[in-house]
Design a protein around this motif. Sequence first.
Motif, mmCIF file in Angstrom:
data_model
loop_
_atom_site.group_PDB
_atom_site.id
_atom_site.type_symbol
_atom_site.label_atom_id
_atom_site.label_comp_id
_atom_site.label_asym_id
_atom_site.label_seq_id
_atom_site.Cartn_x
_atom_site.Cartn_y
_atom_site.Cartn_z
ATOM 1 N N TYR A 289 0.932 -1.380 -0.199
ATOM 2 C CA TYR A 289 0.204 0.122 -0.087
ATOM 3 C C TYR A 289 0.721 1.342 0.167
ATOM 4 O O TYR A 289 0.699 2.211 0.750
ATOM 5 C CB TYR A 289 -0.834 0.030 1.270
ATOM 6 C CG TYR A 289 -1.735 -1.177 1.247
ATOM 7 C CD1 TYR A 289 -3.087 -1.001 0.214
ATOM 8 C CD2 TYR A 289 -1.883 -2.097 2.265
ATOM 9 C CE1 TYR A 289 -3.845 -2.006 0.271
ATOM 10 C CE2 TYR A 289 -2.930 -3.084 2.201
ATOM 11 C CZ TYR A 289 -3.732 -3.051 1.240
ATOM 12 O OH TYR A 289 -4.678 -4.196 1.161
ATOM 13 N N CYS B 126 -1.129 -7.022 4.360
ATOM 14 C CA CYS B 126 -1.798 -7.686 3.325
ATOM 15 C C CYS B 126 -0.902 -8.727 2.893
ATOM 16 O O CYS B 126 -0.358 -9.397 3.746
ATOM 17 C CB CYS B 126 -1.941 -6.313 2.246
ATOM 18 S SG CYS B 126 -2.702 -7.139 0.483
ATOM 19 N N ASN C 154 2.300 -5.112 -3.378
ATOM 20 C CA ASN C 154 0.871 -5.394 -3.652
ATOM 21 C C ASN C 154 0.160 -4.084 -4.429
ATOM 22 O O ASN C 154 -0.815 -4.241 -4.765
ATOM 23 C CB ASN C 154 -0.029 -5.489 -2.224
ATOM 24 C CG ASN C 154 -0.143 -4.376 -1.446
ATOM 25 O OD1 ASN C 154 0.602 -3.464 -1.753
ATOM 26 N ND2 ASN C 154 -0.991 -4.331 -0.713
ATOM 27 N N HIS D 231 -3.876 -6.554 -4.130
ATOM 28 C CA HIS D 231 -4.554 -6.385 -2.794
ATOM 29 C C HIS D 231 -5.964 -6.676 -2.755
ATOM 30 O O HIS D 231 -6.758 -5.811 -1.946
ATOM 31 C CB HIS D 231 -4.123 -5.130 -2.298
ATOM 32 C CG HIS D 231 -4.331 -3.909 -3.139
ATOM 33 N ND1 HIS D 231 -3.679 -3.602 -4.112
ATOM 34 C CD2 HIS D 231 -5.240 -3.042 -2.782
ATOM 35 C CE1 HIS D 231 -4.000 -2.521 -4.616
ATOM 36 N NE2 HIS D 231 -5.203 -2.258 -4.067
ATOM 37 N N ARG E 228 -2.812 -13.407 2.321
ATOM 38 C CA ARG E 228 -3.587 -12.849 3.264
ATOM 39 C C ARG E 228 -4.937 -13.485 3.844
ATOM 40 O O ARG E 228 -5.348 -13.218 4.911
ATOM 41 C CB ARG E 228 -3.944 -11.545 3.001
ATOM 42 C CG ARG E 228 -5.065 -11.145 2.069
ATOM 43 C CD ARG E 228 -5.333 -9.634 1.927
ATOM 44 N NE ARG E 228 -6.112 -9.577 0.973
ATOM 45 C CZ ARG E 228 -6.674 -8.261 0.341
ATOM 46 N NH1 ARG E 228 -5.930 -7.251 0.479
ATOM 47 N NH2 ARG E 228 -7.850 -8.262 -0.249
#
Length: 742
Positions: A368, A375, A432, A452, A516
């Motif tokens: 992110y 994640c 991600n 993600h 995840r």
Amino acid sequence: MSDTAAGDRPAPALTVVVHGPDARGHLAGLLDSLTPRPSPDVEVVVAAVGAWARETVEPYAADVTPVLLPEGTGDAAARAAGAARAAGRWLHFVRARDGLPSGAPRLLAEHAASLPEAVDALLFDHVRSTWRTSATPSPDGGPLTAAGGAAGVTLDEAPRLLRVTPLLGNRLLRTSLWRAREPLLNSDDEALAAYTALLLADRVAWTSLRGYEDRRPRPAELPSPSREEYLDRVDRYERLLETGRGRPSVTAVLYDLMVHDLLRTFVRSGMPDPVAREFFRRASAAAVRHRPAGTPRPAGPEGLRRALLESGSYTGYRATRAANRARRTVRGALRSGRRRLGSRLDEVAYRRSLAGPVDRELAVFSAYWDRGVACNPAAVAAKLGELAPRVHPVWVVSAANAALLPPGTDHVVPGTRRYWETLGRAGFLVNNVNFPNAVVKRPDAIHLQTHHGTPLKRMGLDQMPYPAAARGTDFAALLDRVDRWDFSVSANSHSTRAWRGAYPSRWVSLDHGYPRNDVYYTAGAAEVRAARERLGIAPGHRAVLYAPTHRDYEAGWTPRLDLAELSRRLGEDTVLLVRGHYFHESASPVPAEARRSGRIVDVSPYEPVEELCLAADVLVTDYSSIMFDYANLDRPIVVHADDWEIYRLTRGVYFDLPAGPPGPVSRTQEELTAILTTDAWRDEGSTTARASFRRRFCEYDDGRAAERVVRRVFLGQDAEDLPPVLPPEERSPAPTPEEATR
């Protein structure tokens, strides 16, 4: 062939044979343009290769003749299977990834029906589309507007027709010719098949009608050609020249096409040196052997290139090319007035690291846009510590988030000298999202893209038709970043297909599940109770996790619900866990006055989000990808789609969520309240909808995704040696909060 079909019905003039896999998701649009039938004189046969094409064809089965073929069936075999079912007097072969201009099949059928029996091939114009452009004119317009095409000519009379782009899609073939000469006509090499059709036709007609859309994939998304495929290009022209032997005007054009194509391939393909040497040797021999007697070489640079090719001097040709490139580089530098030198300290450090050896025991992780350990990358890093502890993980984390890292986390801050040195040396890079544009893809380093979320909204290149979603995106730079990927993680075949179209490049899909989501199968009652205790949820209380997504058509956070009123209506035994989208960090989704009751908790900053899911009894969301992850828990999901039509039109979506939701759908706050204050949120209908949704979108998630990814990427194990994905009926999700208290 007979002019009547089964039952003495007149045979259609034209059979459109759609063939191949639905590799880019264009097949549905193509079939939409062909159904219902464009005219009574046109039939459609679909030789569908693989599961995705088969699923796409099913809704059209009443209007087309489906021929279902296994994954991996080649183009030639698919064409043959489709043509075998054709009843039309003419055949039009259309790749599943391509398109047909509006009305083209009907117009082509009418034109073909008027041709003399001696005409075996009809050439027509086409348009081209790429990821950047749509329906641009082809270079064939000039030759195809010349007079005399209506009645047809022999190829010897008009050898220039060989210069029309060699596609099977821009020509109709008489079915009788195809069936009589199929072994010669059909080939996985489409250009060979297209040229051969003209060589074998008694007469060829042409029209300037645009009857085909050639959708060209990016070169970067095509697999690298093998040695044999490069050398087959030489063999293509050897075969064509053999077929055209004794026809001087035809072989003269074929020779010119051969030399031009082989030189271009040699210069532009980037083939490895040993292959390039063999290719040049064979191309040189073919150029000498087939050069028409008495034909002078062209003047200027083209003549020099041909002379060097015929001389067989690989070294000489390479040296000449290198000298020309150097001169162009110098001229370009002089025109620009300066050359940019890497003088900043971080650039120097990065270049120095890139010049050194790759460290296969160093892995860089980010999530992110450098927010922290989260994640899929976090799940991969954790499993890496178990299975390959020799590989040292380093996280890229912004200065603002560094203080929030778990104790002992080795990390670098973007822009620092150690950041660039670490990126330059790392043998593995995991993210991600994407690393910055300046990051270089080293050939012996591995880039792992974990993504993600499962995509409902359009992503990547698929956003281009939607200005609200595409605003400010540099798609060329995006593709440069995508070209660095070696692997792309997927949780389901829907995602794999979406990523192929959204991010076209040469990466390998890891259909292993989302790491995840492993926790949804590995967590037990203790973990569920602990998550609820950390959030202050009393035993016996219902926890509703409300997680709305971002709207591209809105400038900032806009409340979709009156949370205070919703909480009041749900009662004292319900806690609302409200998680805003990370795009709106500065704005709490819960007004201060609404938090005072204690029944509304702002969990926007809470990490990891998986703990929120474990703690919740029910998820309420709109279009957030959290619904796909939460479905692994097999707990109730409610979709609040108050602005679905606006969202669908402005953002673009891959499927109709309200038509196939994971549970009940509300359009207003009153409807949502009614669902949550009755048993509608967990009744039989909700359970049935969720089961169907889970089968589709939790396809590869079974609790061992991270293990499969680590074994494949970091340990280099083959896909067939990885733990198999458990069937859904054999999976055991974490217990519900109610089950965890028993």
